[in-house]
Design a protein around this motif. Structure first.
Motif, short mmCIF file in Angstrom:
data_model
loop_
_atom_site.label_atom_id
_atom_site.label_comp_id
_atom_site.label_asym_id
_atom_site.label_seq_id
_atom_site.Cartn_x
_atom_site.Cartn_y
_atom_site.Cartn_z
N GLU A 23 0.82 -1.21 0.00
CA GLU A 23 0.00 0.00 0.00
C GLU A 23 0.86 1.26 0.00
OE1 GLU A 23 -3.95 1.77 2.29
OE2 GLU A 23 -2.98 -0.07 3.02
N THR A 24 1.97 1.25 0.71
CA THR A 24 2.85 2.42 0.77
C THR A 24 3.60 2.64 -0.54
OG1 THR A 24 4.61 1.05 1.71
CG2 THR A 24 3.20 2.25 3.26
N GLN A 25 3.53 1.66 -1.42
CA GLN A 25 4.31 1.67 -2.66
C GLN A 25 3.43 1.93 -3.88
OE1 GLN A 25 6.65 -1.93 -2.67
NE2 GLN A 25 7.26 -1.66 -4.80
N ARG A 26 2.14 2.11 -3.68
CA ARG A 26 1.23 2.27 -4.81
C ARG A 26 0.35 3.50 -4.66
NH1 ARG A 26 -1.74 -2.30 -2.00
NH2 ARG A 26 -3.82 -1.49 -1.47
N SER A 27 0.03 4.11 -5.80
CA SER A 27 -0.91 5.22 -5.87
C SER A 27 -1.95 4.87 -6.93
CB SER A 27 -0.20 6.52 -6.24
OG SER A 27 0.76 6.87 -5.26
N MET A 28 -3.13 5.50 -6.82
CA MET A 28 -4.24 5.15 -7.70
C MET A 28 -4.73 6.36 -8.48
SD MET A 28 -4.65 1.93 -7.22
CE MET A 28 -6.07 1.86 -8.31
N CYS A 29 -5.07 6.12 -9.74
CA CYS A 29 -5.70 7.15 -10.55
C CYS A 29 -6.71 6.48 -11.48
CB CYS A 29 -4.65 7.93 -11.34
SG CYS A 29 -5.33 9.37 -12.18
N PRO B 273 -2.21 13.68 -4.78
CA PRO B 273 -3.13 13.40 -3.67
C PRO B 273 -3.22 11.89 -3.47
CG PRO B 273 -4.12 14.90 -5.26
CD PRO B 273 -2.87 14.37 -5.89
N LYS B 274 -3.48 11.48 -2.25
CA LYS B 274 -3.61 10.04 -1.99
C LYS B 274 -4.81 9.80 -1.08
CE LYS B 274 -0.89 5.91 -1.23
NZ LYS B 274 0.46 5.36 -1.17
N VAL B 275 -5.64 8.86 -1.48
CA VAL B 275 -6.84 8.52 -0.71
C VAL B 275 -6.54 7.30 0.15
CG1 VAL B 275 -9.25 7.83 -0.86
CG2 VAL B 275 -8.32 9.46 -2.52
#
Length: 412
Positions: A286-292, A325-327
């Motif tokens: 989770e700390t290594q991924r971002s979502m778009c 930004p990160k959710v």
């Protein structure tokens, strides 16, 4: 005599490219029982032949891995900010990016141009073996069709003659070549690919831990659960299908990935649907991924290289620029669904997208949306749970840079 001069020049070019120390992939962290790719060998810069060094985008051939026991050449475009401005490459060092095209694609000159304009040394190679504007292409690898991607395995073809093996190996070689160029900063290289190139990004980004960031667009793992790609896989015998998934599905390797990942997709993509996509990004810490997740994002090469969030992610990783930004921390309680978020820039707008359509294919699924409340003090987004409930949902937001981000899919 002309041939002798050519090969002497070529040998000088190769020697010059390899004078710089190129870091070696750490293959010890890829803990699979049988690793097809010789990552140490692929860490060495391949031999090159410049095809055209005029103009602001240069073209070249580099030596690929053998195919059917014969040597291959890979065509590629290359540029950097100096070349784009018509200057000779000087002492300035640039971050690097490797660009992997999707199905039916090729090495796109425009894609290289875009990234050079963004400040990167960029290389894009051709995985089809038929770059139509290069007549000198004499020793290509496999085609992009389903035969070379899937069916040939049923006939007993060597795993190393399959399209995925060849494409992954040649993508890693392109990275090694990029790292050998004196103007490329070896600690600042990134990777992005579109559709089948996104699939390759999941594989290459997991195997080649010299990359600092990776952004697969559309592409994901769990091909046997794709609305589209499960079809050719189901035509294979169960044993061969299992073999394909073991060696060529990104799910076998993604837990070993080291780069920071940004997952970019639409909610209605034809090829990469909600369930396998959700399972894919969860293979990365989770700390290594971002979502778009971009609502109604179209599927295509131009649409896939358009999101500027990719560059913002890369810059945040390699240059410590303000992040996306990160959710985080989704909570459902009573009649409210909330998420916390972090962002260096205030949030401009946010929506909750949801669907109860469980019978349609991914691309025809019906989605609805509603505005959500933004609390900048607590950094909480909140939305009433739709009266009809929801099966699939996600939060989508933009900050005042017009940079978007999303939650992961929320699946009930």
């Amino acid at each position: 005599m002309k041939k002798l001069i050519f090969f002497l020049l070529l040998s000088v070019q190769i020697s010059h490219a390899q004078q710089k120390h190129v870091p070696v992939i750490d293959d010890k962290i890829i803990k699979v029982d049988t690793l097809l790719w010789d990552l140490k060998t692929l860490s060495k810069a391949p031999e090159i032949e410049w095809f055209d060094k005029t103009g602001n985008i240069h073209s070249l051939f580099y030596k690929g891995v053998d195919y059917n026991g014969k040597p291959t050449q890979v065509f590629a475009y290359y540029s950097n900010p100096d070349l784009l401005l018509g200057k000779k490459t000087g002492k300035t060092k640039f971050p690097g990016v490797v660009l992997l095209h999707g199905g039916g694609g090729k090495a796109f000159k425009e894609w290289v141009e875009k990234w050079a304009a963004e400040g990167y040394a960029a290389i894009a190679m051709d995985f089809s073996g038929k770059q139509e504007d290069v007549k000198a292409y004499t020793s290509p690898g496999p085609e992009q069709g389903d035969t070379d991607k899937f069916y040939k395995l049923e006939t007993g073809s060597d795993l190393k003659n399959m399209w995925t093996y060849q494409a992954v190996a040649n993508a890693i070689l392109a990275h090694s070549l990029l790292l050998s160029f004196p103007e490329v900063e070896i600690t600042k290289t990134c990777l992005t690919g579109i559709s089948w190139g996104g699939y390759l990004t999941c594989l290459v980004g997991s195997l080649d831990n010299r990359f600092k960031a990776a952004a697969p667009v559309y592409g994901c793992a769990f091909y046997d659960e794709s609305d589209i790609f499960k079809v050719p896989l189901e035509k294979l015998s169960p044993a061969i299908r299992k073999k394909w998934m073991k060696y060529f599905d990104p799910s076998s390797y993604m837990s070993f990935a080291k780069p920071q990942f940004l997952f970019v997709n639409g909610n209605k993509d034809r090829f990469y649907n909600v369930i396998p996509y959700d399972k894919t990004y969860k293979l990365i810490a989770e700390t290594q991924r971002s979502m778009c997740l971009i609502p109604d994002m179209k599927h295509g090469h131009e649409a896939g290289w358009e999101p500027h969030e990719i560059r913002y992610l890369f810059e945040s990783v390699i240059n410590q620029a303000p992040p996306l930004p990160k959710v985080k921390q989704i909570a459902i309680k009573d009649s409210l669904i909330t998420v916390s978020y972090s962002s260096p820039v205030s949030i401009w707008t946010a929506d909750f997208y949801y669907s109860n359509d469980t019978t349609s294919l991914n691309e025809t699924r019906v989605w609805n949306s509603q505005k959500v409340n933004i609390d900048p003090k607590t950094k909480i987004l909140s939305s009433p749970i739709p009266k009809e409930g929801f099966k699939y949902g996600f939060f989508y937001l933009k900050d005042h840079r017009n940079v978007s981000a999303s939650s992961e899919f929320i699946i009930n």
